[in-house]
Design a protein around this motif. Sequence first.
Motif, short mmCIF file in Angstrom:
data_model
loop_
_atom_site.label_atom_id
_atom_site.label_comp_id
_atom_site.label_asym_id
_atom_site.label_seq_id
_atom_site.Cartn_x
_atom_site.Cartn_y
_atom_site.Cartn_z
N UNK A 27 10.25 5.78 3.42
CA UNK A 27 10.27 6.04 1.98
C UNK A 27 10.89 4.86 1.25
N UNK A 28 10.33 4.56 0.08
CA UNK A 28 10.81 3.44 -0.72
C UNK A 28 10.93 3.87 -2.19
N UNK A 29 11.79 3.16 -2.92
CA UNK A 29 11.97 3.41 -4.35
C UNK A 29 11.63 2.16 -5.13
N UNK A 30 10.86 2.33 -6.21
CA UNK A 30 10.48 1.22 -7.06
C UNK A 30 11.57 0.98 -8.11
N UNK A 31 11.84 -0.27 -8.38
CA UNK A 31 12.91 -0.67 -9.31
C UNK A 31 12.30 -0.95 -10.68
N UNK A 32 12.77 -0.25 -11.72
CA UNK A 32 12.21 -0.42 -13.06
C UNK A 32 12.40 -1.84 -13.59
N UNK B 288 5.77 6.37 0.05
CA UNK B 288 5.88 6.05 1.47
C UNK B 288 4.97 4.87 1.78
N UNK B 289 5.49 3.97 2.61
CA UNK B 289 4.71 2.82 3.01
C UNK B 289 3.85 3.11 4.23
N UNK C 32 -3.26 8.78 -0.33
CA UNK C 32 -3.18 7.34 -0.05
C UNK C 32 -3.80 6.62 -1.24
N UNK C 33 -2.96 6.01 -2.09
CA UNK C 33 -3.47 5.40 -3.32
C UNK C 33 -3.66 3.89 -3.20
N UNK D 12 0.86 -1.18 0.00
CA UNK D 12 0.00 0.00 0.00
C UNK D 12 0.90 1.23 0.00
N UNK D 13 0.48 2.25 -0.74
CA UNK D 13 1.38 3.37 -0.99
C UNK D 13 0.72 4.72 -0.71
N UNK D 14 1.55 5.65 -0.25
CA UNK D 14 1.18 7.06 -0.10
C UNK D 14 2.15 7.86 -0.95
N UNK D 15 1.60 8.74 -1.79
CA UNK D 15 2.45 9.57 -2.66
C UNK D 15 2.03 11.02 -2.54
N UNK D 16 2.92 11.97 -2.82
CA UNK D 16 2.53 13.38 -2.83
C UNK D 16 1.71 13.69 -4.08
N UNK D 17 0.76 14.60 -3.97
CA UNK D 17 -0.02 15.00 -5.13
C UNK D 17 0.90 15.53 -6.22
#
Length: 506
Positions: free
Chosen positions: A367-372, A361-362, A327-328, A311-316
């Motif tokens: 904070x986390x980074x997604x790997x392409x 953000x979890x 919260x997406x 589950x993820x939270x991102x800035x607008x």
Amino acid sequence: MNYRKYLYGSLVIAALLSSCSDLEEDPYGLINTGSFYKTPSDAESAIIYAYSILPEVGYYSRGFLIITELPTENLTQKGDAGVSNFELDELRTTSTNADLDNIWTYLYRGVARANAVITNVPNVPNMPETNKNQIVGEGYFLRALHFFNLVRLFGEVPLRVDNIVEASQVPIAKSSIEDVYKVIIADLQQAETLISSQKISEGRANKVAVQALLSKVYLHLASSKNSNSPGYGFVANADEMYAQAKTYSGKVINEQTAFGFTESLVDIWNTEIYKKAPVTEHIFDAAVDRTGEIESNYSKLPNMFLPADRRMVIPYDPLVPTSTNINIGQGWGHFRTESAIYNSYAADDKRKTQLIVSQYKGEDGASYTLDINGNARPFTRKYIDPLRVGDKSSANTPILRYSDILLVYAEAAGPTPEGYAAINKVRARAGLGNLDPSLGVQAFRNAVIEERALELAFEGNRLFDLRRTNSMEDVLEHKYNKTITSGAYFFPIPQREIDTNPLMKP
């Protein structure tokens, strides 16, 4: 637009306008029309029913993106996806591909519903001529849209333009690509004379949508001829088609105020903005609403892009430190962004930094980074609804967007002052500098195609741009090391259609 609220209690419409593509159904649409099309309300219900095919799961709310995005460098699918998805992704499609069969069925259902409107609404009594023209014009627009999708996907296809009233009409042979385009253009020209410029409601076409679609039709013909794309030798003069594309895209840009350029990238995709703004980039969408009762009223399309395992939270707006957080949640992780498109963006291109989610953000606040190159990859935020309710989303699927038509205008105009102004407007919003001002005609148009790849990624345009510029092999094989076995420029006709329509057999 909540289509279903207009349809409950109107089961007669579903019988009357039944699919003309599902040959396993009997009576195949052969229903007496005598009890319907008697009132203006019947006419309104019929056009709403015709529009309701667009946000169906098998069409623009999922199926269309599966068909148009997986074969490109934009998306691949999760590891346990179906065989048909892998065939599309690996460009080795067969006539038994279930996804192709599915989109074929939905496209011809759409054609059948549009035909019913075109045929029957002109005879509705006691209906103001202006209202009648509007609805019939929308029927012509929808039929043109479906045939434009059919001819770009499959090439020569059956040209069903009559309402089916007897079984002998069901078998029909393929028409030439040229003849299909003649109907598309005639339908849109007719629609332009009938439809009002006024916006009716979200998810319904006005004259601007007609002109926008016509500009894309002419551009497809122009560039296909110019590049010697397979199947388009019938086009007499590419320059004439470019001129028509420029004329109609120019009408969208210069002769109306209902739609326009949105300066903020994130605002283009905020459901709470583009669905309510008096001026929007969304000229025509497959419209949905999270308050709907069933899928196709609302959309689950965002789940196709969102990773499934977190589950993820991102800035607008990730470029604004004080931006509100959204919260997406999580999705199904079905679509995975390919490194080819991800790495094509410049590092400071806002279409990457603002519109592709790579950091989040979890639930633990970290904070986390997604790997392409991983399973959970960076993904587009074009289909994120910040107010989603569970799986219910109001995220529309764009069919005609202002920036798309601005780039149509640029490509058609070529390296002229107005052509440069159009593409540089799109580039400036992305935080990029102006295009090289000394490009020749073909180099300029190639640059526009590349700009379209970045601007319109994940919106179902890339496959058609590669096909009409005769560059499937150059881009997908030579640049990105893919292998094309079949379906490069036209997908195979579904086997079910060949088996049940005797006039389709070789």
